[in-house]
Design an enzyme around this catalytic site. Structure first.
Site, PDB file in Angstrom:
ATOM      1  N   ASN A   7       0.848  -1.186   0.000  1.00 15.15           N
ATOM      2  CA  ASN A   7       0.000   0.000   0.000  1.00 15.15           C
ATOM      3  C   ASN A   7       0.895   1.252   0.000  1.00 15.15           C
ATOM      4  O   ASN A   7       1.726   1.415   0.895  1.00 15.15           O
ATOM      5  CB  ASN A   7      -0.879  -0.048   1.259  1.00 15.15           C
ATOM      6  CG  ASN A   7      -1.826   1.122   1.363  1.00 15.15           C
ATOM      7  OD1 ASN A   7      -1.432   2.265   1.146  1.00 15.15           O
ATOM      8  ND2 ASN A   7      -3.058   0.852   1.714  1.00 15.15           N
ATOM      9  N   HIS A  10       1.012   5.889   2.182  1.00 14.75           N
ATOM     10  CA  HIS A  10       1.836   6.663   3.125  1.00 14.75           C
ATOM     11  C   HIS A  10       2.956   7.422   2.430  1.00 14.75           C
ATOM     12  O   HIS A  10       3.459   8.400   2.963  1.00 14.75           O
ATOM     13  CB  HIS A  10       2.367   5.761   4.237  1.00 14.75           C
ATOM     14  CG  HIS A  10       1.247   5.244   5.094  1.00 14.75           C
ATOM     15  ND1 HIS A  10       0.561   6.059   5.957  1.00 14.75           N
ATOM     16  CD2 HIS A  10       0.666   4.034   5.153  1.00 14.75           C
ATOM     17  CE1 HIS A  10      -0.397   5.353   6.533  1.00 14.75           C
ATOM     18  NE2 HIS A  10      -0.358   4.124   6.060  1.00 14.75           N
ATOM     19  N   HIS A  43      -5.561   3.846  -1.739  1.00 21.20           N
ATOM     20  CA  HIS A  43      -6.900   4.187  -1.248  1.00 21.20           C
ATOM     21  C   HIS A  43      -7.215   5.609  -1.702  1.00 21.20           C
ATOM     22  O   HIS A  43      -6.587   6.558  -1.242  1.00 21.20           O
ATOM     23  CB  HIS A  43      -6.903   4.082   0.280  1.00 21.20           C
ATOM     24  CG  HIS A  43      -8.250   4.310   0.907  1.00 21.20           C
ATOM     25  ND1 HIS A  43      -8.480   4.066   2.241  1.00 21.20           N
ATOM     26  CD2 HIS A  43      -9.423   4.741   0.397  1.00 21.20           C
ATOM     27  CE1 HIS A  43      -9.751   4.355   2.526  1.00 21.20           C
ATOM     28  NE2 HIS A  43     -10.339   4.774   1.423  1.00 21.20           N
ATOM     29  N   GLU A  70      -8.562   0.654  -3.106  1.00 22.19           N
ATOM     30  CA  GLU A  70      -9.423   0.664  -1.917  1.00 22.19           C
ATOM     31  C   GLU A  70     -10.331   1.864  -2.026  1.00 22.19           C
ATOM     32  O   GLU A  70      -9.864   2.970  -2.306  1.00 22.19           O
ATOM     33  CB  GLU A  70      -8.585   0.834  -0.649  1.00 22.19           C
ATOM     34  CG  GLU A  70      -7.950  -0.413  -0.149  1.00 22.19           C
ATOM     35  CD  GLU A  70      -7.129  -0.123   1.096  1.00 22.19           C
ATOM     36  OE1 GLU A  70      -7.308   0.919   1.736  1.00 22.19           O
ATOM     37  OE2 GLU A  70      -6.282  -0.956   1.408  1.00 22.19           O
ATOM     38  N   THR A 101      -8.523   3.612   8.111  1.00 21.58           N
ATOM     39  CA  THR A 101      -9.729   2.783   8.129  1.00 21.58           C
ATOM     40  C   THR A 101      -9.839   2.110   9.495  1.00 21.58           C
ATOM     41  O   THR A 101      -8.927   1.427   9.923  1.00 21.58           O
ATOM     42  CB  THR A 101      -9.636   1.715   7.022  1.00 21.58           C
ATOM     43  OG1 THR A 101      -9.215   2.354   5.829  1.00 21.58           O
ATOM     44  CG2 THR A 101     -10.972   1.046   6.805  1.00 21.58           C
ATOM     45  N   GLU A 151     -10.859  -9.499   2.556  1.00 28.26           N
ATOM     46  CA  GLU A 151      -9.643  -9.087   3.242  1.00 28.26           C
ATOM     47  C   GLU A 151     -10.008  -8.965   4.714  1.00 28.26           C
ATOM     48  O   GLU A 151     -10.831  -8.121   5.092  1.00 28.26           O
ATOM     49  CB  GLU A 151      -9.119  -7.745   2.709  1.00 28.26           C
ATOM     50  CG  GLU A 151      -7.850  -7.342   3.476  1.00 28.26           C
ATOM     51  CD  GLU A 151      -7.269  -5.998   3.029  1.00 28.26           C
ATOM     52  OE1 GLU A 151      -7.472  -5.606   1.860  1.00 28.26           O
ATOM     53  OE2 GLU A 151      -6.607  -5.373   3.862  1.00 28.26           O
TER      54      GLU A 151
HETATM   55  N1  PXP Z   1      -5.977  -2.935   4.166  1.00 26.45           N
HETATM   56  C1  PXP Z   1      -6.868  -1.919   4.250  1.00 26.45           C
HETATM   57  C2  PXP Z   1      -8.285  -2.189   3.855  1.00 26.45           C
HETATM   58  C3  PXP Z   1      -6.474  -0.644   4.690  1.00 26.45           C
HETATM   59  O1  PXP Z   1      -7.373   0.354   4.756  1.00 26.45           O
HETATM   60  C4  PXP Z   1      -5.112  -0.427   5.012  1.00 26.45           C
HETATM   61  C5  PXP Z   1      -4.666   0.939   5.442  1.00 26.45           C
HETATM   62  O2  PXP Z   1      -4.736   1.835   4.390  1.00 26.45           O
HETATM   63  C6  PXP Z   1      -4.222  -1.508   4.894  1.00 26.45           C
HETATM   64  C7  PXP Z   1      -4.685  -2.748   4.496  1.00 26.45           C
HETATM   65  C8  PXP Z   1      -2.771  -1.363   5.202  1.00 26.45           C
HETATM   66  O3  PXP Z   1      -2.616  -1.088   6.553  1.00 26.45           O
HETATM   67  P1  PXP Z   1      -1.211  -0.621   7.091  1.00 26.45           P
HETATM   68  O4  PXP Z   1      -0.878   0.684   6.430  1.00 26.45           O
HETATM   69  O5  PXP Z   1      -1.451  -0.482   8.573  1.00 26.45           O
HETATM   70  O6  PXP Z   1      -0.222  -1.700   6.745  1.00 26.45           O
END
Ligand code: PXP
Length: 239
Positions: A7, A10, A43, A70, A101, A151
């Site tokens: 993801n 960040h 996302h 997302e 989320t 998920e």
């Molecule tokens: N899965 C979903 C549905 C999420 O909303 C997020 C956070 O954006 C993640 C996975 C990844 O989470 P993290 O950034 O804590 O690894």
């Protein structure tokens, strides 16, 4: 052989802190793929607080593995997804005031709405995943309304402070994996997973994919993005 999907939200968050053009989540996605990631996740939020429309369009053009968008099940996002056609959409709940989320999607509250949204996306050849708490009722409804993938939300497990808490919350996830598997759903997990707490998942080979962002971007600050991704790929590849 579990897969890692990275993801890149960040990376965009750091960019937005300055309102300039770097660091670029699109470049980060390419590096993640070179380092062994088998999917890229972003996302697109209603408030565009990190990923924006430009990022999504470029990711669609450049991601060579699998692009997972997302998004909330709202008309604006459904329109965008049907136009951009990511490989996969993960439907998530979204509240404007949340930092990230917070909980799984409540498909039980409105199965007809989610059934319709899943159909609108699948009509365009997009696979659909539902981000759900490890709750058998939500998973069964998710299956009935046409999801391909669930998920499972690992945030609660990740936040456990005591070993007994972590064990109990992990057991709940393990049972949810069994429920999803018995319904022929494909299974991903994500939220709050890091290089330590992910190790417990070694005992759950039915989990196909790990969706991880924050811990990888955090480690990337110290060791570089390529190495941070590779270390996570190496950790989970034999699960
Ligand atoms: N899965 C979903 C549905 C999420 O909303 C997020 C956070 O954006 C993640 C996975 C990844 O989470 P993290 O950034 O804590 O690894």
């Amino acid at each position: 052989m579990a897969r890692l999907a990275v993801n890149v939200d960040h990376v965009a968050t750091v960019r937005q802190a300055r309102g300039i053009s770097e660091p670029d989540p699109v470049l980060a996605a390419g590096i993640a793929e070179l380092a062994g990631a088998e999917g890229i996740i972003c996302h697109l939020r209603e408030d565009r607080r990190h990923i924006n429309d430009r990022d999504l369009n470029l990711l669609r053009q450049t991601v060579k593995t699998k692009l997972n968008l997302e998004m909330a099940a709202v008309p604006e996002m459904i329109r965008i997804a049907r136009r951009v056609k990511p490989d996969l959409v993960t439907l998530v709940p979204e509240r404007r005031e949340e930092l990230t989320t917070e909980g799984g999607l409540d498909v039980r509250s409105n199965p007809d709405l989610y059934r319709k949204v899943i159909r609108q996306l699948k009509d365009k050849g997009i696979h659909v995943s539902l981000f759900l708490d490890p709750d058998p009722v939500q998973i069964e409804i998710g299956h009935h309304i046409g999801a391909d993938i669930v998920e499972l939300h690992t945030g609660h497990y990740s936040e456990a402070r005591k070993e007994s808490e972590a064990r109990e919350r992990f057991d709940r996830l393990a049972k949810a994996v069994d429920t999803a598997f018995s319904l022929d759903l494909r299974i991903s997990v994500g939220h709050g997973l890091n290089y330590v707490n992910v190790k417990r998942f070694r005992s759950l080979p039915r989990v196909e994919e790990y969706s991880i962002g924050h811990s990888i971007v955090t480690r990337a600050i110290y060791v570089g993005f390529e190495r941070a991704v590779r270390e996570m790929v190496d950790l989970i590849k034999d699960f």
